[in-house]
Design a protein around this motif. Structure first.
Motif, short mmCIF file in Angstrom:
data_model
loop_
_atom_site.label_atom_id
_atom_site.label_comp_id
_atom_site.label_asym_id
_atom_site.label_seq_id
_atom_site.Cartn_x
_atom_site.Cartn_y
_atom_site.Cartn_z
N PHE A 1 -11.79 21.25 13.40
CA PHE A 1 -11.17 20.60 12.25
C PHE A 1 -11.84 21.04 10.94
O PHE A 1 -11.21 21.11 9.90
N VAL A 2 -13.16 21.31 11.05
CA VAL A 2 -13.88 21.82 9.87
C VAL A 2 -13.30 23.18 9.49
O VAL A 2 -12.97 23.43 8.32
N SER A 3 -13.15 24.05 10.50
CA SER A 3 -12.61 25.40 10.24
C SER A 3 -11.18 25.32 9.71
O SER A 3 -10.85 25.95 8.69
N VAL A 4 -10.35 24.55 10.40
CA VAL A 4 -8.94 24.48 9.99
C VAL A 4 -8.83 23.90 8.58
O VAL A 4 -8.03 24.38 7.76
N GLY A 5 -9.64 22.89 8.27
CA GLY A 5 -9.63 22.31 6.92
C GLY A 5 -9.96 23.36 5.87
O GLY A 5 -9.25 23.48 4.86
N ALA A 6 -11.02 24.11 6.13
CA ALA A 6 -11.45 25.12 5.16
C ALA A 6 -10.37 26.18 4.98
O ALA A 6 -10.04 26.58 3.84
N PHE A 7 -9.80 26.64 6.09
CA PHE A 7 -8.79 27.70 5.98
C PHE A 7 -7.49 27.19 5.38
O PHE A 7 -6.81 27.92 4.65
N THR A 8 -7.14 25.95 5.70
CA THR A 8 -5.92 25.39 5.11
C THR A 8 -6.02 25.35 3.58
O THR A 8 -5.03 25.57 2.88
N ALA A 9 -7.23 25.08 3.12
CA ALA A 9 -7.42 25.00 1.66
C ALA A 9 -7.07 26.32 0.98
O ALA A 9 -6.66 26.33 -0.20
N THR A 10 -7.20 27.42 1.71
CA THR A 10 -6.89 28.73 1.09
C THR A 10 -5.41 28.84 0.72
O THR A 10 -5.05 29.64 -0.13
N PHE A 11 -4.55 28.06 1.39
CA PHE A 11 -3.13 28.07 1.06
C PHE A 11 -2.91 27.63 -0.40
O PHE A 11 -1.91 27.95 -1.02
N VAL A 12 -3.84 26.82 -0.90
CA VAL A 12 -3.74 26.34 -2.28
C VAL A 12 -4.68 27.16 -3.19
O VAL A 12 -4.28 27.62 -4.26
N LEU A 13 -5.91 27.35 -2.73
CA LEU A 13 -6.93 27.93 -3.61
C LEU A 13 -6.66 29.40 -3.95
O LEU A 13 -6.90 29.82 -5.08
N LEU A 14 -6.17 30.15 -2.98
CA LEU A 14 -5.96 31.58 -3.26
C LEU A 14 -4.72 31.84 -4.13
O LEU A 14 -4.82 32.57 -5.13
N PRO A 15 -3.57 31.23 -3.80
CA PRO A 15 -2.41 31.46 -4.68
C PRO A 15 -2.62 30.91 -6.10
O PRO A 15 -2.03 31.41 -7.04
N MET A 16 -3.44 29.87 -6.23
CA MET A 16 -3.65 29.28 -7.55
C MET A 16 -4.97 29.77 -8.16
O MET A 16 -5.71 29.01 -8.79
N LYS A 17 -5.21 31.04 -7.97
CA LYS A 17 -6.45 31.64 -8.43
C LYS A 17 -6.62 31.46 -9.95
O LYS A 17 -7.73 31.26 -10.44
N GLY A 18 -5.49 31.52 -10.64
CA GLY A 18 -5.54 31.37 -12.10
C GLY A 18 -6.13 30.03 -12.50
O GLY A 18 -6.93 29.95 -13.44
N TRP A 19 -5.73 29.00 -11.80
CA TRP A 19 -6.25 27.66 -12.09
C TRP A 19 -7.75 27.58 -11.73
O TRP A 19 -8.52 26.90 -12.39
#
Lengths: 345, 240
Positions: A87-105
């Motif tokens: 769950f730790v791994s999945v949580g961290a990787f799931t966050a990339t769905f938001v953090l990477l596309p919203m790099k500008g923010w």
């Protein structure tokens, strides 16, 4: 006093007894400040000590976030979930769905935009890991309730499957996860530097701890969880469906692991599928030190483990590798059931 | 004849490889106090746990107020109006007395008048209201366990050996409390202490080897020394 007709006389003897002393065990609470103070002369430099101590507290808070759900899951459900790291791994990787596309923010020099994007990532990670926890409980855990050996095997298997799925979805390469712009840098306190992100981690950890404390002590659901940790059968005899409580706690514990994963990923600034597995040993040491099922013990245990790792890493790097194991041995020699053992039926 | 509230018909219960209840037939009339007597290992506790659905009957039928509850889940049986006080008392030691009772109040807030009624039986609970239940003495814990069972009106109380390990003064208090309680509640009380129950019970059933070997009026058993000797044997002498 009429002892035959007045109900008020029914328990006359006990009411005259002295008030029982409420035993509050303060000793474990002193361990963290005592350890920090003892280390001050050994570290030698006050600014270095401040930096090490804040680093330890921040790391401890993140470990607590990851471990708190697991200790409740064990305490309430008697389930040894060696797949918690998934769950730790999945949580961290799931966050990339938001953090990477919203790099500008993320790169914007605006605390509000940075907080918004990280907050959104955390919400998504907790939602996904919470739902994954629900499925994990139904499919993997439910058939092995009460069977500890099978629990260990199947949850470790679940962890391996989750890691491989991460490889399939996100690839085998490391994913860089830089901190948002305003989370970077450090506050300078005299000659000591305290990283901003570590302060944020401490604030988030404290918030999670206080929220759990309030929920467990001030709400009926919290009381039921505490009662269920001690005697689940009696909770059912009072008319509550403990299985629903199990599922709720498992989902909440998984969601917290997801939150911990996002925090840990940003702390490391890089992601690998093994991120959860790497923290699993630390998480288990923490919940054993704290007393299985105890959230308060878990909190103190996490701080002790993280401070020990940081101080040992500075003072004796070779010992650092085994410092947490040595800490666990010392605590268990002192208190074999952990700092705050939970009463069981 | 009194209405039958609880009825067990040919109930068998297995725990693992052990065949504990071997065809229990038991009737508990509505109102009053029914005593379930028997030696250690006779199956008394298993009978209560089977009624509560904690162990399910492998054969036979358990009916409560006309409804078949043989395969019902424990929470459903509790919600049907049966309260259970286990031999171990089952109090939540980490929770305060108030919190223990609060969890038992399924309707929400506890009824103040009913609480005062309970404090009439067990005044110690008022004094230790905000104390962790785990810090109380054995007798006080037993009071918490019984108070928890009656914090809301129930149709049947199942109480397992409430006097076990308690001082005589507290047992006397319990007798007074149960005498009052049975005026308003139906109670099935498991006991080994015959002296405690002989003046309390209205009806009695005696268990041996996982079966009911005698059922009748308590007054008849209390008056018949020979029958007591035959049914209860050594255990009666031990507790007298």
């Amino acid at each position: 006093m009429n002892t035959t007709t007045s109900p008020a006389a029914a328990a006359g003897a006990p009411v005259d007894a002295a008030l029982p002393k409420v035993r509050v065990d303060y000793l474990p609470l002193l361990l963290v400040p005592v350890m920090a103070l003892v280390m001050l002369p050994l570290v030698g430099s006050f600014p270095t000590w401040v930096t090490l101590t804040f680093a330890g507290l921040a790391m401890g808070m993140m470990i607590f976030i990851m471990a708190s759900g697991l200790t409740l899951i064990f305490g309430l459900m008697d389930v040894l979930n060696f797949g918690h790291g998934a769950f730790v791994s999945v949580g961290a990787f799931t966050a990339t769905f938001v953090l990477l596309p919203m790099k500008g923010w993320m790169e914007a020099d605006s605390a509000l935009m940075n907080l918004a994007v990280v907050g959104l990532a955390i919400l998504l990670a907790m939602l996904v890991t919470g739902l994954l926890g629900w499925a994990f409980e139904r499919i993997i855990i439910r058939p092995v309730y009460g069977l500890h050996l099978k629990q260990i095997l199947i949850t470790m298997g679940g962890m391996i499957v989750a890691e491989q799925l991460i490889h399939v979805i996100w690839g085998a390469e490391q994913i860089p996860l830089p901190l948002p712009e305003t989370f970077r840098g450090a506050f300078i306190l005299g000659d000591a530097a305290v990283e901003k992100y570590r302060l944020i981690a401490v604030a988030v950890g404290l918030t999670v701890f206080l929220t759990m404390f309030l929920v467990l002590n001030r709400t009926k659901v919290g009381l039921l969880i505490r009662a269920g940790v001690e005697n689940g059968e009696m909770v059912e005899a009072l008319g509550y469906r403990i299985r629903r409580l199990f599922v709720g706690v498992f989902m909440a514990g998984s969601a917290l692991a997801g939150l911990g994963g996002v925090m840990w990923g940003l702390y490391k600034e890089t992601l690998t599928a093994a991120i959860g597995g790497e923290t699993t040993v630390l998480v288990f040491i923490v919940i054993i030190i704290g007393g299985l099922g105890s959230v308060g013990g878990c909190f103190i245990g996490a701080l002790l483990v993280a401070l020990t790792a940081n101080y040992a890493g500075f003072l004796a790097p070779k010992v650092a590798l085994v410092s947490d194991i040595l800490l666990m041995v010392a605590v268990l020699l002192w208190r074999p059931r952990g700092l705050y053992p939970v009463a069981k039926r | 004849m009194s209405e039958i509230l609880l009825k067990l018909e040919g109930v068998h219960t297995h725990i693992g490889q052990y065949h504990i209840l071997q065809g229990v037939d038991l009737e508990v009339p509505k109102g009053g106090l029914t005593v379930l007597l028997g030696r250690n290992g006779a199956g008394k506790t298993t009978t209560l746990r089977t009624i509560m659905g904690m162990w399910h009957a492998s054969r036979g039928k358990v009916s409560f107020a006309g409804d078949d509850i043989t395969a019902a889940a424990t929470p459903d049986i509790s919600c049907a109006g049966i309260a259970y006080v286990p031999e171990s008392m089952g109090i939540f030691s980490d929770l305060t007395v108030r919190e223990n009772l609060y969890l038992a109040a399924r309707a929400g807030e506890m009824d103040t008048a009913r609480l005062e009624w309970i404090f009439g039986f067990f005044p110690a609970l008022k004094k230790f209201w905000n104390f962790p239940a785990g810090n109380l003495s054995g007798g006080q814990k037993q009071m918490v366990a019984i108070a928890r069972a009656i914090v809301e009106p129930r149709r049947l109380l199942l109480i397992d050996e409430p006097t076990k390990g308690l001082a005589p003064a507290i047992i006397q208090g319990m007798i007074t409390a149960f005498r009052e309680l049975k005026e308003t509640e139906t109670i099935l009380l498991v006991e080994q202490n015959f002296n405690f129950v002989c003046s309390l019970g209205d009806t009695v059933a005696v268990m041996d080897g996982g079966r009911i070997v005698h059922a009748g009026m308590m007054a008849d058993l209390a008056a018949d020394q020979e029958l007591q000797q035959k049914l209860l044997g050594l255990s009666l002498h031990v507790h007298q």
